[in-house]
Each structure stands twice: as structure tokens, then as C-alpha cells.
Scaffold this motif. Structure first.
Motif, PDB file in Angstrom:
ATOM      1  N   THR A 103       6.839   2.504   6.693  1.00  0.00           N
ATOM      2  CA  THR A 103       6.591   3.722   7.462  1.00  0.00           C
ATOM      3  C   THR A 103       5.427   4.431   6.794  1.00  0.00           C
ATOM      4  OG1 THR A 103       8.934   3.887   8.036  1.00  0.00           O
ATOM      5  CG2 THR A 103       7.602   5.879   8.293  1.00  0.00           C
ATOM      6  N   THR A 104       4.481   4.935   7.593  1.00  0.00           N
ATOM      7  CA  THR A 104       3.247   5.478   7.028  1.00  0.00           C
ATOM      8  C   THR A 104       2.980   6.877   7.555  1.00  0.00           C
ATOM      9  OG1 THR A 104       2.319   3.234   6.986  1.00  0.00           O
ATOM     10  CG2 THR A 104       0.784   5.062   6.677  1.00  0.00           C
ATOM     11  N   ILE A 105       2.732   7.796   6.635  1.00  0.00           N
ATOM     12  CA  ILE A 105       2.286   9.151   6.957  1.00  0.00           C
ATOM     13  C   ILE A 105       0.886   9.302   6.379  1.00  0.00           C
ATOM     14  CG2 ILE A 105       2.794  11.618   6.815  1.00  0.00           C
ATOM     15  CD1 ILE A 105       5.072  10.069   8.091  1.00  0.00           C
ATOM     16  N   GLY A 106      -0.080   9.719   7.184  1.00  0.00           N
ATOM     17  CA  GLY A 106      -1.462   9.811   6.723  1.00  0.00           C
ATOM     18  C   GLY A 106      -1.737  11.027   5.861  1.00  0.00           C
ATOM     19  N   ASN A 107      -2.821  11.726   6.153  1.00  0.00           N
ATOM     20  CA  ASN A 107      -3.282  12.850   5.338  1.00  0.00           C
ATOM     21  C   ASN A 107      -3.334  14.140   6.153  1.00  0.00           C
ATOM     22  OD1 ASN A 107      -3.936  10.923   3.232  1.00  0.00           O
ATOM     23  ND2 ASN A 107      -5.808  10.471   4.383  1.00  0.00           N
ATOM     24  N   HIS A 108      -3.134  15.258   5.468  1.00  0.00           N
ATOM     25  CA  HIS A 108      -3.310  16.593   6.064  1.00  0.00           C
ATOM     26  C   HIS A 108      -2.394  16.822   7.257  1.00  0.00           C
ATOM     27  CE1 HIS A 108      -6.855  17.501   3.577  1.00  0.00           C
ATOM     28  NE2 HIS A 108      -7.227  16.250   3.795  1.00  0.00           N
ATOM     29  N   ASN A 109      -1.165  16.343   7.172  1.00  0.00           N
ATOM     30  CA  ASN A 109      -0.203  16.562   8.246  1.00  0.00           C
ATOM     31  C   ASN A 109       0.762  17.687   7.891  1.00  0.00           C
ATOM     32  OD1 ASN A 109      -0.868  14.222  10.044  1.00  0.00           O
ATOM     33  ND2 ASN A 109      -0.382  13.091   8.174  1.00  0.00           N
ATOM     34  N   LEU A 110       1.294  18.339   8.912  1.00  0.00           N
ATOM     35  CA  LEU A 110       2.344  19.346   8.752  1.00  0.00           C
ATOM     36  C   LEU A 110       3.567  18.862   9.518  1.00  0.00           C
ATOM     37  CD1 LEU A 110       3.617  22.075   8.047  1.00  0.00           C
ATOM     38  CD2 LEU A 110       2.392  23.067  10.009  1.00  0.00           C
ATOM     39  N   LEU A 111       4.635  18.586   8.777  1.00  0.00           N
ATOM     40  CA  LEU A 111       5.916  18.210   9.371  1.00  0.00           C
ATOM     41  C   LEU A 111       6.857  19.384   9.178  1.00  0.00           C
ATOM     42  CD1 LEU A 111       4.423  15.477   8.844  1.00  0.00           C
ATOM     43  CD2 LEU A 111       6.671  14.441   8.610  1.00  0.00           C
ATOM     44  N   MET A 112       7.204  20.034  10.265  1.00  0.00           N
ATOM     45  CA  MET A 112       7.958  21.277  10.185  1.00  0.00           C
ATOM     46  C   MET A 112       9.466  21.011  10.120  1.00  0.00           C
ATOM     47  SD  MET A 112       5.444  23.524  12.672  1.00  0.00           S
ATOM     48  CE  MET A 112       6.352  25.046  12.516  1.00  0.00           C
ATOM     49  N   VAL A 113      10.233  22.088  10.094  1.00  0.00           N
ATOM     50  CA  VAL A 113      11.657  22.034   9.764  1.00  0.00           C
ATOM     51  C   VAL A 113      12.427  21.027  10.625  1.00  0.00           C
ATOM     52  CG1 VAL A 113      13.782  23.409   9.716  1.00  0.00           C
ATOM     53  CG2 VAL A 113      11.625  24.411   8.956  1.00  0.00           C
ATOM     54  N   TYR A 114      13.172  20.151   9.955  1.00  0.00           N
ATOM     55  CA  TYR A 114      14.071  19.174  10.585  1.00  0.00           C
ATOM     56  C   TYR A 114      13.350  18.132  11.446  1.00  0.00           C
ATOM     57  CZ  TYR A 114      17.672  22.366   8.967  1.00  0.00           C
ATOM     58  OH  TYR A 114      18.452  23.172   8.185  1.00  0.00           O
ATOM     59  N   ALA A 115      12.064  17.967  11.270  1.00  0.00           N
ATOM     60  CA  ALA A 115      11.381  16.866  11.955  1.00  0.00           C
ATOM     61  C   ALA A 115      11.870  15.531  11.391  1.00  0.00           C
ATOM     62  CB  ALA A 115       9.873  16.991  11.784  1.00  0.00           C
ATOM     63  N   HIS A 116      11.814  14.496  12.222  1.00  0.00           N
ATOM     64  CA  HIS A 116      12.257  13.167  11.792  1.00  0.00           C
ATOM     65  C   HIS A 116      11.206  12.124  12.148  1.00  0.00           C
ATOM     66  CE1 HIS A 116      14.658   9.608  11.051  1.00  0.00           C
ATOM     67  NE2 HIS A 116      14.428   9.197  12.287  1.00  0.00           N
ATOM     68  N   VAL A 117      10.886  11.259  11.172  1.00  0.00           N
ATOM     69  CA  VAL A 117       9.995  10.121  11.405  1.00  0.00           C
ATOM     70  C   VAL A 117      10.785   8.858  11.112  1.00  0.00           C
ATOM     71  CG1 VAL A 117       7.853   8.964  10.763  1.00  0.00           C
ATOM     72  CG2 VAL A 117       7.952  11.473  10.826  1.00  0.00           C
ATOM     73  N   GLY A 118      11.025   8.067  12.161  1.00  0.00           N
ATOM     74  CA  GLY A 118      11.861   6.881  12.034  1.00  0.00           C
ATOM     75  C   GLY A 118      11.125   5.693  11.434  1.00  0.00           C
ATOM     76  N   HIS A 119      11.876   4.640  11.196  1.00  0.00           N
ATOM     77  CA  HIS A 119      11.383   3.447  10.515  1.00  0.00           C
ATOM     78  C   HIS A 119      10.191   2.815  11.211  1.00  0.00           C
ATOM     79  CE1 HIS A 119      13.092   0.572  13.462  1.00  0.00           C
ATOM     80  NE2 HIS A 119      14.024   1.496  13.620  1.00  0.00           N
ATOM     81  N   ASP A 120       9.248   2.357  10.403  1.00  0.00           N
ATOM     82  CA  ASP A 120       8.064   1.630  10.864  1.00  0.00           C
ATOM     83  C   ASP A 120       7.113   2.474  11.698  1.00  0.00           C
ATOM     84  OD1 ASP A 120       8.815  -1.167   9.904  1.00  0.00           O
ATOM     85  OD2 ASP A 120      10.534  -0.687  11.182  1.00  0.00           O
ATOM     86  N   SER A 121       7.333   3.775  11.750  1.00  0.00           N
ATOM     87  CA  SER A 121       6.422   4.635  12.501  1.00  0.00           C
ATOM     88  C   SER A 121       5.155   4.875  11.689  1.00  0.00           C
ATOM     89  CB  SER A 121       7.093   5.965  12.849  1.00  0.00           C
ATOM     90  OG  SER A 121       8.108   5.780  13.806  1.00  0.00           O
ATOM     91  N   VAL A 122       4.092   5.238  12.399  1.00  0.00           N
ATOM     92  CA  VAL A 122       2.811   5.543  11.774  1.00  0.00           C
ATOM     93  C   VAL A 122       2.351   6.898  12.295  1.00  0.00           C
ATOM     94  CG1 VAL A 122       0.407   4.852  11.470  1.00  0.00           C
ATOM     95  CG2 VAL A 122       2.192   3.102  11.624  1.00  0.00           C
ATOM     96  N   VAL A 123       2.156   7.845  11.398  1.00  0.00           N
ATOM     97  CA  VAL A 123       1.613   9.152  11.752  1.00  0.00           C
ATOM     98  C   VAL A 123       0.212   9.225  11.148  1.00  0.00           C
ATOM     99  CG1 VAL A 123       1.861  11.652  11.505  1.00  0.00           C
ATOM    100  CG2 VAL A 123       3.895  10.214  11.821  1.00  0.00           C
ATOM    101  N   GLY A 124      -0.778   9.555  11.952  1.00  0.00           N
ATOM    102  CA  GLY A 124      -2.158   9.556  11.504  1.00  0.00           C
ATOM    103  C   GLY A 124      -2.495  10.720  10.592  1.00  0.00           C
ATOM    104  N   ASN A 125      -3.620  11.375  10.840  1.00  0.00           N
ATOM    105  CA  ASN A 125      -4.108  12.474  10.011  1.00  0.00           C
ATOM    106  C   ASN A 125      -4.204  13.756  10.830  1.00  0.00           C
ATOM    107  OD1 ASN A 125      -4.680  10.556   7.846  1.00  0.00           O
ATOM    108  ND2 ASN A 125      -6.476   9.965   9.053  1.00  0.00           N
ATOM    109  N   HIS A 126      -3.980  14.888  10.172  1.00  0.00           N
ATOM    110  CA  HIS A 126      -4.128  16.212  10.792  1.00  0.00           C
ATOM    111  C   HIS A 126      -3.162  16.408  11.959  1.00  0.00           C
ATOM    112  CE1 HIS A 126      -7.787  16.939   8.447  1.00  0.00           C
ATOM    113  NE2 HIS A 126      -8.175  15.717   8.778  1.00  0.00           N
ATOM    114  N   CYS A 127      -2.008  15.793  11.902  1.00  0.00           N
ATOM    115  CA  CYS A 127      -1.007  15.966  12.957  1.00  0.00           C
ATOM    116  C   CYS A 127      -0.059  17.116  12.612  1.00  0.00           C
ATOM    117  CB  CYS A 127      -0.186  14.690  13.134  1.00  0.00           C
ATOM    118  SG  CYS A 127      -1.165  13.264  13.655  1.00  0.00           S
ATOM    119  N   VAL A 128       0.527  17.699  13.638  1.00  0.00           N
ATOM    120  CA  VAL A 128       1.579  18.705  13.475  1.00  0.00           C
ATOM    121  C   VAL A 128       2.804  18.223  14.246  1.00  0.00           C
ATOM    122  CG1 VAL A 128       2.286  21.094  13.820  1.00  0.00           C
ATOM    123  CG2 VAL A 128      -0.095  20.574  13.256  1.00  0.00           C
TER     124      VAL A 128
END
Length: 256
Positions: A103-128
Motif C-alpha cells: 500500500t502506497t501513500i505519496g507526498n504532501h497528503n492530508l488524511l483527516m479524522v477516521y479516513a481509511h486506506v485499504g490494502h494495495d491502494s495507491v494515494v498520489g501526492n497533494h491529496c486530501v
């Protein structure tokens, strides 16, 4: 820098300036680079690699094994880039060998309260990813996307770059780049004009993207017909490339 009430496994690797608050637990196979702040009551399990200058708030669960029934304890991992803010109660699961094993989280992201990122997901950069938004397994989120509160994303869906999902959106198909969606099931509403304006897109670029949106959603064209027109337009407008790529790479079909 490490509170004496925290538990850090001897095999974990922390840069000398990493701050760890009381009652946090950092397990074996965890690597944390310089400038990171781990608040109190955070649980980080490995294998997990965390880059520089990340701030993880209390009660976050980072690098836990996935509940996917196919997972049988194989060595998979979570990789987090630099300059991310991970707020209270966020849950981030490791991958599975059936997909990327990561599972990959990029750079400069904001994951707010109780957010969930499941298995094998990919979150890029500068995401909210706003409060209580949840990504199922195998989800890909492009750069600068914003997922509104309580957004639910079905497994294997793709959220394109600069896309915006309204509060409570239930997404079961791919969201093309630049598109705003809302509803249950989610429907395409418009180009994410305000977000693009804030990121410096010109009036001319916005006009082109709005024309592209109408080609896809308002003219009654088949997707291949709309793509042919978009590719002709892209000769003079590079911003259309991300939109075309998101349409071409869609495997679940796009939200309508």
C-alpha cells in the motif's frame, strides 16, 4: 525524543530526531525517517516505511495487516512518502500478495479524522481525504484529488488527478481526472473548476476542460467517439492528457 512510556521494538529503525509520544507502539520492521512526529497512542506495525517530516496523530493505526480473507500472513508492506499529515483515528493497511504486496501513500497528503486506506491502494501526492472517507482495497487516487467526508470508494476503482468527490459520494466506477462527482451512486456533475482555479489553471484551460466534459457527458457520444475528439483537442492543450489517460486506463467504466 522518544517518551519513556512509548514501546519501540529494538528492530525498528528511527532517525535520531523522530519524536514519539507516550503510549505509542512501534513494532518490528518499521522504518521512520527524519523530522517525523508520532503523537501519543499511535500503533505502527511493520513492514512499514515512513519518509521524512510526517506528522501522525493520536489513535492512528498504521501498517496493520489487511482483513482481506485472502491474506495469510505473507510479508507485505506499507510505504508512506514525505510531508504527510495523518490525523486522529486514520487506518492504513498493508498490501496483499494477490496485488502489489504494498500500500502506497505519496507526498504532501492530508488524511483527516477516521479516513481509511485499504490494502494495495495507491494515494498520489497533494491529496486530501476528508473525515470518514474510505478506500477499499486496490483503489488508486491521482495527484491533487480531494475526497469529501464519508466518501466510499469500491475496490479497484480509480480516482483521477484533480478530481473532487462531494460529501457522502458512493463510488463504484472510475472517476476521470478533473471531474466532480456526487451522490449514491455517484454521478458526474462538472469539472472541478474551483479546485483547478486555485491551482493556477488559466481561464483558457478551464474553458477547454469544460468543453471536454460536455463532449464526454452531454453530447450523447460513445466514449470512443468522445476520446477521438479529445485527442484532437489535446494537440493544443496539454492539460487534456491527464483526462485522456484516465479514460483510457479505466477498467471498471467511468461514473456517469
Amino acid at each position: 525524543m522518544i517518551d519513556p512510556r512509548a514501546i519501540v521494538d529494538p528492530s525498528a529503525t528511527l532517525a535520531p530526531d523522530v519524536q514519539v509520544g507516550p503510549f505509542s507502539v512501534i513494532g518490528p520492521g518499521v522504518e521512520i525517517d527524519s523530522g517525523c512526529i508520532i503523537e501519543s497512542h499511535v500503533v505502527i506495525k511493520g513492514p512499514t516505511q515512513i519518509g521524512k517530516h510526517n506528522h501522525i496523530f493520536q489513535f492512528a493505526s498504521v501498517g496493520e495487516a489487511t482483513p482481506d480473507l485472502k491474506y495469510n500472513g505473507e510479508p507485505t508492506r506499507l510505504v508512506i512518502g514525505d510531508h504527510n499529515v495523518i490525523r486522529e483515528g486514520v487506518t492504513l493497511h498493508r498490501g496483499t500478495v494477490q496485488d502489489r504486496s504494498e500500500t502506497t501513500i505519496g507526498n504532501h497528503n492530508l488524511l483527516m479524522v477516521y479516513a481509511h486506506v485499504g490494502h494495495d491502494s495507491v494515494v498520489g501526492n497533494h491529496c486530501v481525504i476528508v473525515n470518514n472517507a474510505a478506500l477499499a482495497g486496490h483503489v488508486h487516487v491521482g495527484d491533487w484529488a480531494i475526497l469529501g467526508g464519508f466518501t466510499l470508494v469500491h475496490q479497484f476503482c480509480k480516482i483521477g488527478a484533480h478530481a473532487f468527490t462531494a460529501m457522502g459520494s458512493a463510488i463504484g466506477k472510475d472517476v476521470p481526472a478533473y471531474v466532480t462527482v456526487s451522490g449514491n451512486p455517484a454521478e458526474a456533475k462538472s469539472i472541478n473548476t474551483e479546485g483547478l482555479r486555485r491551482r493556477g489553471f488559466s481561464k483558457e484551460q478551464l474553458a477547454t476542460l469544460n468543453k471536454a466534459f460536455k463532449l464526454i457527458y452531454r453530447r450523447g457520444l460513445r466514449l470512443e467517439e468522445a476520446l477521438a475528439s479529445l485527442e484532437e483537442m489535446a494537440v493544443n492543450e496539454a492539460a487534456l492528457t491527464a483526462l485522456i489517460d484516465s479514460l483510457r486506463s479505466s477498467e471498471r467504466g467511468i461514473v456517469r
